[in-house]
Design a protein around this motif. Structure first.
Motif, PDB file in Angstrom:
ATOM      1  N   GLU A   1       0.980  -1.301   0.066  1.00 18.31           N
ATOM      2  CA  GLU A   1       0.002  -0.122   0.116  1.00 18.31           C
ATOM      3  C   GLU A   1       0.897   1.120   0.217  1.00 18.31           C
ATOM      4  N   THR A   2       1.730   1.057   0.863  1.00 22.01           N
ATOM      5  CA  THR A   2       2.871   2.427   0.774  1.00 22.01           C
ATOM      6  C   THR A   2       3.552   2.725  -0.342  1.00 22.01           C
ATOM      7  N   ARG A   3       3.921   1.486  -0.875  1.00 21.92           N
ATOM      8  CA  ARG A   3       4.731   1.448  -2.226  1.00 21.92           C
ATOM      9  C   ARG A   3       3.797   2.221  -3.273  1.00 21.92           C
ATOM     10  N   LEU A   4       2.579   1.749  -3.295  1.00 25.88           N
ATOM     11  CA  LEU A   4       1.702   2.013  -4.373  1.00 25.88           C
ATOM     12  C   LEU A   4       1.351   3.636  -4.263  1.00 25.88           C
ATOM     13  N   LEU A   5       0.963   4.127  -3.006  1.00 30.85           N
ATOM     14  CA  LEU A   5       0.641   5.359  -2.821  1.00 30.85           C
ATOM     15  C   LEU A   5       1.936   6.275  -3.207  1.00 30.85           C
ATOM     16  N   LYS A   6       3.010   5.927  -2.809  1.00 30.83           N
ATOM     17  CA  LYS A   6       4.464   6.554  -2.883  1.00 30.83           C
ATOM     18  C   LYS A   6       4.581   7.157  -4.267  1.00 30.83           C
ATOM     19  N   ARG A   7       4.153   5.986  -5.462  1.00 28.73           N
ATOM     20  CA  ARG A   7       4.422   6.412  -6.810  1.00 28.73           C
ATOM     21  C   ARG A   7       3.422   7.223  -7.204  1.00 28.73           C
ATOM     22  N   VAL A   8       2.176   7.276  -6.701  1.00 26.40           N
ATOM     23  CA  VAL A   8       1.299   8.088  -7.288  1.00 26.40           C
ATOM     24  C   VAL A   8       1.441   9.523  -6.727  1.00 26.40           C
ATOM     25  N   THR A   9       1.889  10.427  -7.495  1.00 23.77           N
ATOM     26  CA  THR A   9       2.416  11.879  -7.016  1.00 23.77           C
ATOM     27  C   THR A   9       1.449  12.781  -7.311  1.00 23.77           C
ATOM     28  N   ALA A  10       0.261  12.582  -8.018  1.00 25.23           N
ATOM     29  CA  ALA A  10      -0.852  13.551  -8.373  1.00 25.23           C
ATOM     30  C   ALA A  10      -2.057  13.110  -7.528  1.00 25.23           C
ATOM     31  N   PRO A  11      -2.981  14.242  -7.264  1.00 27.99           N
ATOM     32  CA  PRO A  11      -4.145  13.797  -6.242  1.00 27.99           C
ATOM     33  C   PRO A  11      -4.978  12.539  -6.712  1.00 27.99           C
ATOM     34  N   LEU A  12      -5.367  11.583  -5.691  1.00 22.67           N
ATOM     35  CA  LEU A  12      -6.201  10.517  -6.359  1.00 22.67           C
ATOM     36  C   LEU A  12      -7.603  11.028  -5.879  1.00 22.67           C
ATOM     37  N   LEU A  13      -8.054  12.270  -5.805  1.00 20.25           N
ATOM     38  CA  LEU A  13      -9.399  12.612  -5.171  1.00 20.25           C
ATOM     39  C   LEU A  13     -10.324  12.713  -6.666  1.00 20.25           C
ATOM     40  N   PRO A  14     -11.523  12.160  -6.353  1.00 17.91           N
ATOM     41  CA  PRO A  14     -12.278  11.976  -7.541  1.00 17.91           C
ATOM     42  C   PRO A  14     -12.582  13.016  -8.136  1.00 17.91           C
TER      43      PRO A  14
ATOM     44  N   MET B   1      -1.952   5.540   7.216  1.00 16.42           N
ATOM     45  CA  MET B   1      -1.686   6.393   5.932  1.00 16.42           C
ATOM     46  C   MET B   1      -1.389   7.762   6.057  1.00 16.42           C
ATOM     47  N   LEU B   2      -2.176   8.383   7.199  1.00 16.06           N
ATOM     48  CA  LEU B   2      -1.961   9.650   7.445  1.00 16.06           C
ATOM     49  C   LEU B   2      -0.632   9.965   8.352  1.00 16.06           C
ATOM     50  N   ALA B   3      -0.006   8.871   9.018  1.00 17.16           N
ATOM     51  CA  ALA B   3       1.322   8.902   9.553  1.00 17.16           C
ATOM     52  C   ALA B   3       2.271   8.981   8.329  1.00 17.16           C
ATOM     53  N   ARG B   4       2.144   7.969   7.293  1.00 21.81           N
ATOM     54  CA  ARG B   4       3.058   7.888   6.351  1.00 21.81           C
ATOM     55  C   ARG B   4       3.206   9.458   5.585  1.00 21.81           C
ATOM     56  N   TYR B   5       1.926  10.288   5.477  1.00 25.49           N
ATOM     57  CA  TYR B   5       1.901  11.344   4.730  1.00 25.49           C
ATOM     58  C   TYR B   5       2.638  12.495   5.689  1.00 25.49           C
ATOM     59  N   LEU B   6       2.578  12.642   7.017  1.00 27.15           N
ATOM     60  CA  LEU B   6       3.379  13.370   7.832  1.00 27.15           C
ATOM     61  C   LEU B   6       4.518  13.019   7.884  1.00 27.15           C
ATOM     62  N   THR B   7       5.034  11.692   7.965  1.00 26.36           N
ATOM     63  CA  THR B   7       6.487  11.791   7.932  1.00 26.36           C
ATOM     64  C   THR B   7       7.149  11.362   6.375  1.00 26.36           C
ATOM     65  N   SER B   8       6.242  11.924   5.382  1.00 20.63           N
ATOM     66  CA  SER B   8       6.780  12.364   4.008  1.00 20.63           C
ATOM     67  C   SER B   8       6.870  11.113   3.097  1.00 20.63           C
ATOM     68  N   GLU B   9       6.492   9.882   3.825  1.00 23.65           N
ATOM     69  CA  GLU B   9       6.688   8.568   3.035  1.00 23.65           C
ATOM     70  C   GLU B   9       5.653   8.431   1.698  1.00 23.65           C
ATOM     71  N   ILE B  10       4.485   9.162   2.005  1.00 20.86           N
ATOM     72  CA  ILE B  10       3.677   9.070   0.801  1.00 20.86           C
ATOM     73  C   ILE B  10       3.442  10.772   0.321  1.00 20.86           C
ATOM     74  N   PRO B  11       2.982  11.070  -0.713  1.00 20.91           N
ATOM     75  CA  PRO B  11       2.875  12.427  -1.015  1.00 20.91           C
ATOM     76  C   PRO B  11       1.683  12.931  -0.846  1.00 20.91           C
ATOM     77  N   GLU B  12       0.476  12.178  -0.471  1.00 23.48           N
ATOM     78  CA  GLU B  12      -0.897  12.701  -0.487  1.00 23.48           C
ATOM     79  C   GLU B  12      -1.310  11.743   0.720  1.00 23.48           C
ATOM     80  N   TYR B  13      -2.402  12.422   1.284  1.00 21.88           N
ATOM     81  CA  TYR B  13      -3.388  11.797   2.047  1.00 21.88           C
ATOM     82  C   TYR B  13      -4.666  11.461   1.530  1.00 21.88           C
ATOM     83  N   VAL B  14      -5.249  10.283   1.083  1.00 22.77           N
ATOM     84  CA  VAL B  14      -5.983   9.988   0.218  1.00 22.77           C
ATOM     85  C   VAL B  14      -7.351   9.712   1.141  1.00 22.77           C
TER      86      VAL B  14
END
Ligand code: SF4
Length: 802
Positions: free
Chosen positions: A415-428, A784-797
């Protein structure tokens, strides 16, 4: 001046207390950092990435357990979770492993000191043996006794056929040793110790009253051969023919009263030079006269010393199939290699170790080489760097190791790897759809966890009940009758509503087992909770505090929480409303898009309020049951005359107090959800009181309220609608108290069931595309919120159902 009051006498802190230096150093640097600056500024300064190692000196300097280095070689991220964060989860593999190690650890055997330490050390004394030769008896007519000859034969058996000393193997279990050079500690399952008997380089003649005395003096086991009785050497001390003792015999104290360093040194008598003729002998040094039957014995001291040691480690699995047959796994090589080096650093001769793989019942040896030692030392240095760093290493890429990793539900590697590679917003509602396209080309993440927890929440609602403990079972009693018994291992948390007593012992045990206890008023107001220490890692919290001070970051996160909530409100109405008025769906879609462009938290608050009002205006259209459908199976039917005049009509949200049954249900549902979001925030290592959309206010779990925004429709409001529409709740489940409407005890119990059913029901995750319970998804979002805050993923979806 104010003096602290102690209800007990505080114990003095010893000067050499290991924590003292650390505390004084930390306190000093904190007070220096705070003078003339704010707390966050001082904190930022102290947490600057260039001084990462200095920030956490304990993790960097403290000895590393060998088991952790084994984890490091398996996966650096696993090492970080276990060693830095202090996270550990049991899996079937870890439980089986613990059971095997418990068996292996059974029956202790002390590790004898190495050869160098044995001479003269206290521990070495029991290993000393004496070869005792009977001197010509000075008593006329006395012959060596048959018992003496039998002892000598026993001693002969300990020699090999060629006359060389025999090797004897003993086993030491569960030995913990460390190496200062490597900065590592290791607990070794089993050490095979080869002992050999060697002669000491001194021998002489001592008088004893009997052969047995000589043996007792030395050791219970005689391992050297009995030589033929020799003649007294020429330089042996003169014999006092009157008493049968040597003139120069120094005082012989009893074994008990003798200091350790003086423990039976049979040479003391022999090596003391005889007094010159005519020298007066100090009276206290004179031995007591011995019986006339005493004989002169030639005593040759021998010692059983450690020859070679071999650590043996037990592993549950099988060895790796390599080119040369069965090979050791890299992680096992690390752990065993460390054991060899630690034993060497402690003075033992150790050339190889062995891993016993239980699955194939094979012993695979590992020989120590310079190359292996260099590799191990390099890995220790790397692990120290990772431990001192604030950034967790990235997850492994599509690795089979993750499938067996007990921390997969915490790590979420795919999950972390997947969201890491998506650099643009995933919001509908984002105009940029490139992320969706990229997502569709990636393999879906593997679900490396059970879809739902086996553990269950325990809700206690019976007023006057008492919660106690019996062993590892929580017992709930009402006066003398037992209402229920629950094994600790089956509980996720305990929720107490109203006047329920819980014993200190139960709270302590629940804290130790990391099972939180949540406290509510009888009406469902969430007071707070008690729990164990939780995570050791503070970095997630530091990132949380820093982000909470950054208005742009707060706004970006708040937009996502509210966007998710409005989208889910819209989906809820579209799915459940009997006749949704035209235009509502479109308006809500626009509102969800607008919040992403809000320029401030104030503006966002206004947008959120308007969208919520629109949703609650249409909420009544999702309640499909009338007030007459009021019978609940298993409950006494309420007589019409006694029934309060309640209906399930809903016009608007009324919170304090709820003035109708639907609002009472919604308030209780939000309280339960706030409790679960607080638990999820704590499980990840957050402070639940520091939020981004909800600003800090005394006693308000702001982050938990942020997290629950997107889950309000998905969990709380869905549970209310299910409870009403499925007739789990009827008007008889409510009471009026002044303006307020509350649920009865039975009503609360019925709603807890509806709520827990919703929490356990499975939902397909819209991005990860696998099924998981809402409780799991809630925790997943917090991670996932923690990943976003620690800059592991670029977006919180946010979590949004389709
Ligand atoms: S799940 Fe995989 S990446 Fe994560 S800690 Fe375990 S082994 Fe490492």
């Amino acid at each position: 001046m104010w003096e602290p009051e102690f209800l007990y006498e505080p114990l003095p802190i010893p000067d050499d207390h290991p924590e003292l230096g650390l505390f004084s150093q930390e306190l000093q640097s904190i007070s220096e950092g705070l003078s003339g600056t704010s707390i966050p500024a001082a904190l930022n300064e102290r947490t600057g990435r260039e001084s990462e190692a200095a920030f956490h000196p304990r993790v960097a300097d403290e000895p590393l357990p060998a088991r952790m280095l084994n984890e490091y070689v398996y996966c650096p991220r696993l090492f970080y979770y276990e060693h830095v964060d202090g996270v550990f989860l049991e899996s079937a593999d870890t439980e089986r492993g613990s059971a095997i190690h418990k068996k292996v650890d059974k029956g202790r055997g002390d590790l004898p000191p190495p050869k160098a330490a044995q001479r003269g050390s206290k521990e070495s004394q029991p290993a000393a043996v004496a070869a005792v030769a009977l001197a010509p008896d000075t008593t006329p007519g006395k012959e060596p006794q048959p018992a003496d000859i039998a002892d000598a034969d026993a001693a002969q058996e300990d020699m090999a056929a060629d006359g060389s000393p025999k090797l004897e193997t003993i086993h030491s279990r569960s030995a913990t040793l460390g190496s200062e050079r490597l900065g590592v500690l290791a607990k070794m399952d089993l050490i095979e110790v080869q002992m050999v008997t060697v002669a000491q380089d001194r021998s002489s003649w001592v008088p004893v009253t009997s052969f047995k005395d000589a043996q007792r003096e030395a050791s219970p086991s005689v391992t050297a051969p009995m030589p033929s009785p020799p003649s007294p050497p020429d330089d042996s001390p003169p014999l006092d023919t009157q008493s049968g003792t040597m003139c120069n015999l120094t005082k012989r104290t009893s074994k008990k009263s003798r200091p350790a360093a003086d423990q039976p040194d049979l040479f003391a008598a022999a090596i003391t030079p005889p007094p010159a003729a005519g020298t007066a002998i100090d009276a206290p040094c004179l031995p007591a006269p011995v019986a006339p039957t005493a004989r002169l014995l030639h005593v040759e001291l021998k010692q059983r010393v450690v020859h070679q040691v071999t650590p043996v480690d037990y592993k549950l699995g099988a060895p790796r199939r390599g080119e040369d047959g069965n090979e050791m796994w890299e992680a096992d090589k690390m752990q065993l290699g460390l054991q060899i080096l630690i034993l060497r650093d402690n003075g033992y001769t150790c050339d190889e170790g062995v891993i016993y793989y239980r699955a194939t019942k094979q012993r695979v040896p590992l020989a120590m080489t310079d190359e292996l030692e260099g590799w191990i030392i390099g890995k220790i240095a790397e692990a120290r760097q990772v431990a001192a760093s604030r950034s967790i290493p990235p997850p492994l890429m599509n690795s089979p190791k993750c499938v067996r990793c007990s921390l997969a539900p915490v790590c979420l590697p795919d999950e972390t790897r997947l969201l890491k590679r998506v650099t643009a917003p995933l919001l509908p509602d984002s105009p940029d759809r490139s992320a969706d396209k990229r997502l569709s080309t990636m393999p879906p993440p593997r679900r490396l966890m059970a879809p739902r927890d086996d553990e269950r929440a325990l809700y206690l609602n019976t007023q006057g009940a008492r919660v106690t403990l019996r062993g590892e079972v929580v017992v709930v009693k009402e006066q003398d009758s037992v209402l229920g018994e629950f094994r600790l291992k089956d509980l996720s948390h305990v929720a107490l509503f109203g006047n329920i007593q819980i014993t200190t012992q139960t709270v302590q045990m629940l804290c130790e087992a990391e099972i939180p206890v949540a406290y509510f008023s009888m009406g469902g107001w969430f007071y707070g909770l008690t729990r164990g220490h939780g995570l050791k890692n503070v970095y997630t919290r530091i990132e949380q505090f820093q982000s909470a001070q950054d208005p742009h970051r707060c706004l970006a996160l708040a937009q996502r929480f509210i966007h998710g909530k409005i989208r889910n409100h819209r989906t809820q109405l579209m799915r459940n409303h009997v006749n949704l008025p035209d235009g509502v769906s479109l308006k809500m879609k626009r509102a969800a898009g607008d919040v992403l462009a809000a320029r401030s938290l104030g503006e966002l608050l206004g947008m959120e309020g308007a969208a919520a009002a629109m949703y609650f205006q249409n909420f009544a259209g999702m309640i499909k049951v009338g007030a007459d459908d009021d019978e609940l199976p298993g409950l006494e039917p309420v007589k019409k005359a006694d029934r309060p005049d309640f209906t399930f009509d809903f016009t608007k949200r009324a919170r304090r107090p709820p003035t109708d049954p639907v609002n009472a249900l919604l308030s209780l549902a939000y309280s339960l959800l706030a409790k679960d979001c607080t638990l999820a925030a704590l499980a990840v290592g957050f402070d639940p009181y520091i939020g981004f959309f909800h600003q800090p206010r005394h006693g308000r779990p702001a982050l938990a309220l942020d997290l629950m925004e997107e889950f309000r429709p998905l969990i709380a409001e869905s549970a209310v609608l299910t409870a009403l529409n499925n007739r789990m709740i009827n008007p008889g489940h409510f009471v009026r108290a002044g303006e307020a409407v509350n649920l009865t005890v039975h009503g609360r119990k019925a709603f807890f069931q509806a709520y827990e059913q919703r929490m356990s029901s499975l939902v397909t995750h819209p991005i990860f595309d696998y099924k998981a319970s809402y409780r799991r998804v809630l925790e997943l979002q917090a991670r996932m919120l923690a990943r976003y805050l620690t800059s592991e993923i670029p977006e919180y979806v946010p979590m949004m159902t389709r």
